[in-house]
Enzyme design. Structure first.
Site, short mmCIF file in Angstrom:
data_model
loop_
_atom_site.label_atom_id
_atom_site.label_comp_id
_atom_site.label_asym_id
_atom_site.label_seq_id
_atom_site.Cartn_x
_atom_site.Cartn_y
_atom_site.Cartn_z
N GLY A 155 -63.81 36.69 32.09
CA GLY A 155 -64.43 35.68 32.93
C GLY A 155 -65.51 36.23 33.84
O GLY A 155 -66.12 37.27 33.57
N CYS A 156 -65.73 35.53 34.96
CA CYS A 156 -66.89 35.79 35.80
C CYS A 156 -66.91 37.17 36.43
O CYS A 156 -67.97 37.71 36.73
CB CYS A 156 -66.97 34.72 36.89
N TYR A 157 -65.73 37.76 36.69
CA TYR A 157 -65.75 39.06 37.36
C TYR A 157 -65.85 40.24 36.39
O TYR A 157 -65.74 41.39 36.79
CB TYR A 157 -64.54 39.25 38.27
N ALA A 158 -66.08 39.96 35.10
CA ALA A 158 -66.17 41.05 34.12
C ALA A 158 -67.33 41.99 34.39
O ALA A 158 -67.30 43.15 33.96
CB ALA A 158 -66.27 40.49 32.71
N HIS A 201 -71.08 36.96 43.42
CA HIS A 201 -71.19 36.16 42.21
C HIS A 201 -71.50 34.71 42.56
O HIS A 201 -70.78 34.09 43.35
CB HIS A 201 -69.89 36.24 41.40
#
Length: 378
Positions: free
Chosen positions: A151-154, A286
């Site tokens: 997801g977004c924190y990858a 982010h």
């Protein structure tokens, strides 16, 4: 002395078609409940997003119906997961190559020793890592690692891998690629919460070179934190018609409460490492959505300009999942290219160099991934 990993440069890329306006028009034409339409319009106006990009080209038919030129989202049944993965296999390698070429016209000449590829919006084997090696002429013996479905924190997890590689092998030259095709997972639904979630997402890719060379962004240290009681707040599950995103409306409040607790905790094991938010000059957050950025700003009592780079990326591209934070960092590298030299790590507490920063991203779990960094002028 242990080497310090640096993001030397970042190249970014987006697909050719601007789809934000078309998506808004499509949803407005499809919503049947007037109250839902009014709420949707209000959220569009407050989203902080002007543009999002996709390989899917919108088309308005003579009768006024909105579709796309290849009828991927046609007038009948929408695509299956298999069809969406075929689209990913077709378009993702081209976007990855575009980002890598924005980083370096001849990446093979950069002597890449390691490749870290992060993506959560598609699967293919041979993987994007192997396809990219074949397209660019990188040595096929390059060490490859894939960060999948995080997801977004990858972006943070991919950079953490590069950080550890360079610290253990100071001569390493790591190519980190984040690529997401979020728009191949739009769903046909009357569920307003899902539609508002889809309103956020666009496609993009970023390629970064991470080495021990002291230029760009010096990576200091990394921390993870899970937010208690929020395990189902963000979910990303594979269904028969694509990947189904659930984004709970309470996510901003979960994040705000967790950050307030971290700020109060203020010890060396927390996200802020025994420092106060005001000790940091730069915030690479982010751009998950306007409400998330607002929650971070309010919880930490940041000045209004602190999240400017994140808000600008959100406005210009929307939320590109794992690629988004890399776009924010790319903007910071560009804007700080001519900055004055900064204090060393021992003087981080001073917060006086306009180059000491902290980055963070949020994703499924609900969890936060973060790292500290220092801008190194050219």
């Amino acid at each position: 002395m242990t080497a310090t990993a640096h993001i030397n440069a970042i190249g970014t890329a987006v697909p050719p078609h601007q789809v934000h306006d078309a998506f808004v028009a499509f949803v407005r034409s499809a919503l049947r409940e007037p109250a839902h339409l009014r709420l949707f319009d209000r959220m569009v106006s407050r989203s902080g997003i002007d543009r999002r990009f996709s390989f899917i080209e919108p088309e308005v038919l003579p009768d006024g119906q909105l579709t796309d030129r290849e009828r991927f989202y046609g007038l009948g049944d929408w695509p299956s997961t298999a069809e969406r993965m075929a689209r990913y296999e077709r378009d993702a390698p081209a976007l990855a190559l575009q980002a890598v070429r924005a980083l370096s016209p001849d990446i093979a000449a950069e002597g890449i020793t390691h490749l870290v590829m992060a993506s959560c919006t598609g699967f293919v084997a041979p993987g994007l890592d192997q396809l990219l090696v074949a397209q660019t002429g990188i040595d096929p013996a390059v060490e490859r690692t894939v960060v999948g479905f995080m997801g977004c924190y990858a972006a943070v997890n991919a950079l953490r891998l590069a950080h550890h590689i360079v610290r253990s092998e100071p001569e390493a030259r790591v190519l980190v690629v984040n690529l997401e095709l979020c728009t191949i997972h739009f769903q046909r639904t009357q569920d307003l919460e899902k539609l508002l979630s889809m309103l956020l997402f666009g496609d993009g890719a970023a390629a970064a070179l991470v080495t021990a060379e002291p230029r760009g962004v010096a990576l200091t240290d990394f921390r993870s934190a899970a937010i208690a009681g929020s395990a189902e707040a963000i979910t990303w599950r594979i269904g028969d018609q694509g990947f189904d995103m659930h984004l709970d409306g309470r996510v901003p409040s979960f994040i705000a409460n967790a950050l307030r607790a971290e700020r109060s905790r203020n010890d060396d094991q927390g996200i802020f490492r025994d420092l106060a938010p005001e000790d940091y000059d730069l915030w690479a957050v982010h751009a998950g959505g306007r409400t998330i950025l607002d929650a971070v700003e309010r919880a930490l009592e940041l000045p209004s300009a602190a999240l400017g780079p994140s808000r600008d990326v959100l406005r210009r591209y929307g939320n590109m999942s794992s690629a988004t934070l890399m776009f924010v960092l790319a903007a910071m590298i560009e804007s700080h290219a001519g900055a004055a030299p900064q204090d060393d790590e021992g003087d981080l507490r001073k917060g006086n160099g306009k180059g000491k920063g902290i980055a963070m991203a949020f994703g499924p779990g609900l969890a936060a991934e973060s790292f500290r960094f220092t801008m190194v002028p050219r």
